[in-house]
Every structure is written in C-alpha cells, then in structure tokens.
Design a protein around this motif. Structure first.
Motif, PDB file in Angstrom:
ATOM      1  N   GLN A 242       0.811  -1.215   0.000  1.00  0.00           N
ATOM      2  CA  GLN A 242       0.000   0.000   0.000  1.00  0.00           C
ATOM      3  C   GLN A 242       0.849   1.272   0.000  1.00  0.00           C
ATOM      4  N   GLY A 243       2.159   1.111   0.156  1.00  0.00           N
ATOM      5  CA  GLY A 243       3.035   2.274   0.200  1.00  0.00           C
ATOM      6  C   GLY A 243       3.703   2.553  -1.119  1.00  0.00           C
ATOM      7  N   PRO A 244       4.520   3.606  -1.170  1.00  0.00           N
ATOM      8  CA  PRO A 244       5.232   3.950  -2.410  1.00  0.00           C
ATOM      9  C   PRO A 244       6.154   2.808  -2.835  1.00  0.00           C
ATOM     10  N   PRO A 245       6.146   2.423  -4.103  1.00  0.00           N
ATOM     11  CA  PRO A 245       7.020   1.343  -4.570  1.00  0.00           C
ATOM     12  C   PRO A 245       8.473   1.798  -4.621  1.00  0.00           C
ATOM     13  N   VAL A 246       9.384   0.844  -4.448  1.00  0.00           N
ATOM     14  CA  VAL A 246      10.806   1.151  -4.556  1.00  0.00           C
ATOM     15  C   VAL A 246      11.530  -0.087  -5.071  1.00  0.00           C
ATOM     16  N   ALA A 247      12.448   0.118  -5.985  1.00  0.00           N
ATOM     17  CA  ALA A 247      13.251  -0.979  -6.514  1.00  0.00           C
ATOM     18  C   ALA A 247      14.221  -1.460  -5.440  1.00  0.00           C
ATOM     19  N   GLU A 248      14.377  -2.755  -5.332  1.00  0.00           N
ATOM     20  CA  GLU A 248      15.216  -3.320  -4.278  1.00  0.00           C
ATOM     21  C   GLU A 248      16.648  -2.819  -4.349  1.00  0.00           C
ATOM     22  N   GLU A 249      17.227  -2.790  -5.540  1.00  0.00           N
ATOM     23  CA  GLU A 249      18.626  -2.371  -5.655  1.00  0.00           C
ATOM     24  C   GLU A 249      18.796  -0.916  -5.230  1.00  0.00           C
ATOM     25  N   LEU A 250      17.843  -0.047  -5.578  1.00  0.00           N
ATOM     26  CA  LEU A 250      17.900   1.337  -5.117  1.00  0.00           C
ATOM     27  C   LEU A 250      17.863   1.393  -3.599  1.00  0.00           C
ATOM     28  N   LEU A 251      16.942   0.645  -2.998  1.00  0.00           N
ATOM     29  CA  LEU A 251      16.825   0.633  -1.539  1.00  0.00           C
ATOM     30  C   LEU A 251      18.144   0.216  -0.892  1.00  0.00           C
ATOM     31  N   TYR A 252      18.722  -0.886  -1.354  1.00  0.00           N
ATOM     32  CA  TYR A 252      19.934  -1.384  -0.713  1.00  0.00           C
ATOM     33  C   TYR A 252      21.128  -0.474  -0.970  1.00  0.00           C
ATOM     34  N   ARG A 253      21.163   0.171  -2.133  1.00  0.00           N
ATOM     35  CA  ARG A 253      22.243   1.122  -2.410  1.00  0.00           C
ATOM     36  C   ARG A 253      22.176   2.310  -1.446  1.00  0.00           C
ATOM     37  N   VAL A 254      20.965   2.801  -1.195  1.00  0.00           N
ATOM     38  CA  VAL A 254      20.787   3.914  -0.262  1.00  0.00           C
ATOM     39  C   VAL A 254      21.103   3.479   1.163  1.00  0.00           C
ATOM     40  N   VAL A 255      20.623   2.297   1.558  1.00  0.00           N
ATOM     41  CA  VAL A 255      20.892   1.801   2.912  1.00  0.00           C
ATOM     42  C   VAL A 255      22.388   1.623   3.133  1.00  0.00           C
ATOM     43  N   ASP A 256      23.100   1.113   2.133  1.00  0.00           N
ATOM     44  CA  ASP A 256      24.553   0.965   2.263  1.00  0.00           C
ATOM     45  C   ASP A 256      25.214   2.325   2.519  1.00  0.00           C
ATOM     46  N   ALA A 257      24.785   3.349   1.779  1.00  0.00           N
ATOM     47  CA  ALA A 257      25.358   4.689   1.970  1.00  0.00           C
ATOM     48  C   ALA A 257      24.997   5.245   3.349  1.00  0.00           C
ATOM     49  N   LEU A 258      23.768   5.019   3.788  1.00  0.00           N
ATOM     50  CA  LEU A 258      23.353   5.475   5.115  1.00  0.00           C
ATOM     51  C   LEU A 258      24.159   4.790   6.215  1.00  0.00           C
ATOM     52  N   ASP A 259      24.370   3.485   6.064  1.00  0.00           N
ATOM     53  CA  ASP A 259      25.164   2.753   7.054  1.00  0.00           C
ATOM     54  C   ASP A 259      26.583   3.305   7.145  1.00  0.00           C
ATOM     55  N   GLU A 260      27.156   3.601   6.012  1.00  0.00           N
ATOM     56  CA  GLU A 260      28.525   4.129   5.976  1.00  0.00           C
ATOM     57  C   GLU A 260      28.609   5.470   6.693  1.00  0.00           C
ATOM     58  N   ILE A 261      27.648   6.352   6.421  1.00  0.00           N
ATOM     59  CA  ILE A 261      27.656   7.682   7.047  1.00  0.00           C
ATOM     60  C   ILE A 261      27.282   7.581   8.521  1.00  0.00           C
ATOM     61  N   ALA A 262      26.453   6.612   8.880  1.00  0.00           N
ATOM     62  CA  ALA A 262      26.128   6.402  10.298  1.00  0.00           C
ATOM     63  C   ALA A 262      27.378   6.056  11.089  1.00  0.00           C
ATOM     64  N   ARG A 263      28.248   5.231  10.508  1.00  0.00           N
ATOM     65  CA  ARG A 263      29.507   4.881  11.194  1.00  0.00           C
ATOM     66  C   ARG A 263      30.405   6.106  11.329  1.00  0.00           C
ATOM     67  N   GLU A 264      30.393   6.967  10.340  1.00  0.00           N
ATOM     68  CA  GLU A 264      31.249   8.156  10.376  1.00  0.00           C
ATOM     69  C   GLU A 264      30.769   9.192  11.386  1.00  0.00           C
ATOM     70  N   THR A 265      29.467   9.327  11.497  1.00  0.00           N
ATOM     71  CA  THR A 265      28.893  10.421  12.299  1.00  0.00           C
ATOM     72  C   THR A 265      28.451  10.010  13.694  1.00  0.00           C
ATOM     73  N   GLY A 266      28.241   8.723  13.911  1.00  0.00           N
ATOM     74  CA  GLY A 266      27.677   8.287  15.185  1.00  0.00           C
ATOM     75  C   GLY A 266      26.183   8.537  15.285  1.00  0.00           C
ATOM     76  N   ARG A 267      25.563   8.880  14.155  1.00  0.00           N
ATOM     77  CA  ARG A 267      24.117   9.095  14.109  1.00  0.00           C
ATOM     78  C   ARG A 267      23.433   7.835  13.590  1.00  0.00           C
ATOM     79  N   SER A 268      22.134   7.736  13.837  1.00  0.00           N
ATOM     80  CA  SER A 268      21.396   6.573  13.370  1.00  0.00           C
ATOM     81  C   SER A 268      20.996   6.742  11.907  1.00  0.00           C
ATOM     82  N   VAL A 269      20.641   5.629  11.268  1.00  0.00           N
ATOM     83  CA  VAL A 269      20.191   5.662   9.880  1.00  0.00           C
ATOM     84  C   VAL A 269      18.983   6.583   9.703  1.00  0.00           C
ATOM     85  N   PRO A 270      17.923   6.463  10.540  1.00  0.00           N
ATOM     86  CA  PRO A 270      16.788   7.378  10.352  1.00  0.00           C
ATOM     87  C   PRO A 270      17.172   8.848  10.528  1.00  0.00           C
ATOM     88  N   GLN A 271      18.030   9.149  11.498  1.00  0.00           N
ATOM     89  CA  GLN A 271      18.434  10.536  11.706  1.00  0.00           C
ATOM     90  C   GLN A 271      19.140  11.101  10.483  1.00  0.00           C
TER      91      GLN A 271
END
Length: 356
Positions: A242-271
C-alpha cells in the motif's frame, strides 16, 4: 528547533512536525501503523513541545476520525501552544457525500473535524487528494468561505500533480481566493520524484513542502539490510503493497550509503535520512511519526546538526535515478542543458529562522 516560513505565508512551522497517523489504531492499515490512545498521545505531545515541535498533522480518514479525536484530547488545555493540520477528501464511507471535495462535503468535513479535535479553528486545512469530479472554482470558493468564517486559517493540498496544483493556484489568483501555501508530499531518499516537477513549482509559486513518510514507508528505519528478511514486527509485512514502490537495488544502495555515514557520524540511519531531507529546497517541515516515546526521541535527534556537503553528495549519488521525460534531455543533452542550467533547475535552499 529551527522554524521556517510555510511557503509564501506568515505562518512559521518547526522543521520537524508530528504525524498523528499512529493515533487511534482503527482498521487494518492504520491499526498496523499504531494504536496510540489519548494518554499515550498526551505524553508524546509533551515530548514534542519540549523539543519545539508545535505542528501536529492528522486527517479525517486516519482511523476513521479516531486520530483527530485522540489528538484533540492530547492537546486539550494547551490549544494555543500548537498548530493543527488536518486533511479531508478521501472516502470516509460509501455514500455520495462521504468523499470528494464538493462544497457540501468540505463544509461537513470541516465541522466534523472541529468537533473531533475539540477546537474552533484549524490552522492548516489540506485537500487530501485532487477531486476530478468537482470544479476547482467550487472547491476554492468553499475554502474561501471557510477562511472568512475563521474555521480555517490557511489552506494547502496533498498528493497533487504539478498541473493540478498550478491550475488551483491560477484559479485562486483569478478569483481572489486564498492561495494554497503548502503541499504535503511523499519525499525520501528512495522516492525523489518530488524534485522533478513539484519542487520547482513550489519554489516559483511559494508553496512549501510538508514531507510525509520521510523514511520511505518504514524502509529507512535501519532495520532492513541487503540479503536479510524483513524483521519480525515490521509493519511492512502488512502494508508494503500500500506504500510507495521502490526498486530493491535502489533501496539497498541507499541503505549501504546510510550505514557508511552512520559509522562516520555516530548518528542513526533514520536521523541521517531525515537530516538529508531538511537540507532540500522548498522543504518547510518533515513530518515524523512514532508509535512510542523511544521512536519519537530517536527521530527528534535528526535536528541540531548537519551532514557535511561531501556526505550529502554521496547520498545524492546513491539515491539518484534516471530523469523521466521530459526532464532527461536537460540532464543529458548539452543544447537542452544550456537552456536550463543546473543552478536554475536545482533551486536554492530554504531560508530559516532559528529559535531556541
């Protein structure tokens, strides 16, 4: 908390606002979002106000009116400290006057919302969707009547296309009716369609964005990882289709980048995902939701700091998608790009006022 002008209006709103879709918990969709009752809601409102979050967004269709009822109970006795935003237009039943934005429907919807919210006015009233069956002149004349009566202060829309919003603004100008100052839109790192048409329109016409589902329908909470199943208890088990569609590869590419920046900043992925949105042009406020106090405090940690330009650029690159027609020539072909250089296609940032 930083406060921003909502579009071309005098209304200042916090950069984060609270979405009350989790209040009430009626029905299969909204029951999956959350089941917050009045006592729990009051505690969440307390936390919001302490943090400077003063804008609370709901809709008549959320839990069949229960969200408005719970929000009204939660802000009782402190109505002058908050801004209330609600929406109407989506079906509340199967009767001929239970849906749409006709004059009779809007007049009844506003009166019903005022009763459920326990207030005498709505600070921002938005059309929840475009009603192709009702003349725009009728819709705007009715909203004019409601503004003049004092029942609503400002008007906006949600989920409109570019031509629908532009037609409404032009019609308002032609007849001297109040202009819409806000557009409540879906916008996230995994859903950047807002940028192609609606963002330039918002900047040109003075319409501020209120962002719904900034974490991509729960996909950017930090719990979804490449190659791993959905976590137990995720509402995506029940509501993903029922939500906005998203391609799996796009999702995982973004999550990978978020995880990397989370490690650098000490912030959470949602933040990080929320902070990225707060840097985007025309964004007046990002609507955060929470089913409990811990979730709310986590999301509130998205403000008071900023991503570095290099980190923003990495998130931009990870979340980029090919431009749709008619925009792709301006991205790829020199002749078209010369007519619309990037500095004009990518509007400047939103001016802000920082208070407390």
């Amino acid at each position: 908390m930083e406060y921003r002008q909502l579009g071309a209006s005098g209304l200042r709103v916090p950069q984060l606002s609270f979405g009350a879709g989790t209040f009430g918990g009626r029905g299969p969709l909204f029951g999956a979002w959350g089941t917050t009752d009045a006592a729990e809601a009051r505690r969440l409102v307390d936390i919001c106000l302490d943090a400077g979050v003063t804008l609370f967004d709901t809709a008549d269709v959320y839990s069949a009116g229960a969200s408005e009822e719970v929000l009204g109970a939660a802000v009782k006795g402190r109505r002058d400290q908050v801004l209330i935003s609600t929406k109407a237009g989506l079906p509340m039943g199967d009767g001929p006057t239970d849906w749409g934005t006709s004059r009779s429907r809007l007049l009844k919807a506003v009166d019903d919302a005022l009763r459920r919210l326990g207030t005498d006015h709505i600070d921002l009233f938005q059309l929840h969707g475009f009603d192709a069956g009702t003349p725009i002149e009728e819709v705007l004349a009715t909203l004019d009547t409601l503004v003049r009566s004092g029942k609503i202060r400002y008007t906006g829309v949600s989920n409109f296309s570019g031509w629908q919003l532009m037609n409404s603004l032009a019609t308002a100008d032609r007849h001297g009716h109040p202009r819409h100052i806000a557009h409540q839109v879906y916008y996230s790192l995994i859903g950047r369609d807002y940028e192609w048409e609606l963002m330039p329109l918002g900047r040109d016409q003075g319409v501020g964005a209120l962002v719904w589902s900034p974490l991509g329908w729960g996909r950017l909470t930090g719990k979804i990882r490449r190659g791993a199943p959905l976590p137990d208890g995720s509402r995506l088990h029940r509501t993903a289709d029922q939500g906005p569609p998203v391609a799996e590869e796009l999702l995982y590419r973004v999550v990978d980048a978020l995880d990397e920046i989370a490690r650098e900043t000490g912030r959470s992925v949602p933040q990080i995902a929320l902070n990225w949105l707060l840097q985007r042009p025309t964004v007046s406020s990002v609507i955060i939701g929470a089913r409990n106090e811990a979730q709310l405090r986590q999301n509130l940690g998205a403000v008071g700091w900023s991503l570095a330009p290099e980190q923003i650029a990495r998130l931009d690159a990870a979340s980029a998608r090919p431009a749709p027609y008619p925009y792709f020539p301006y991205e790829r072909q020199e002749g078209f790009a010369r007519l619309n250089p990037p500095m004009l296609r990518r509007p400047a940032g939103q001016d802000a006022v920082v208070l407390g």
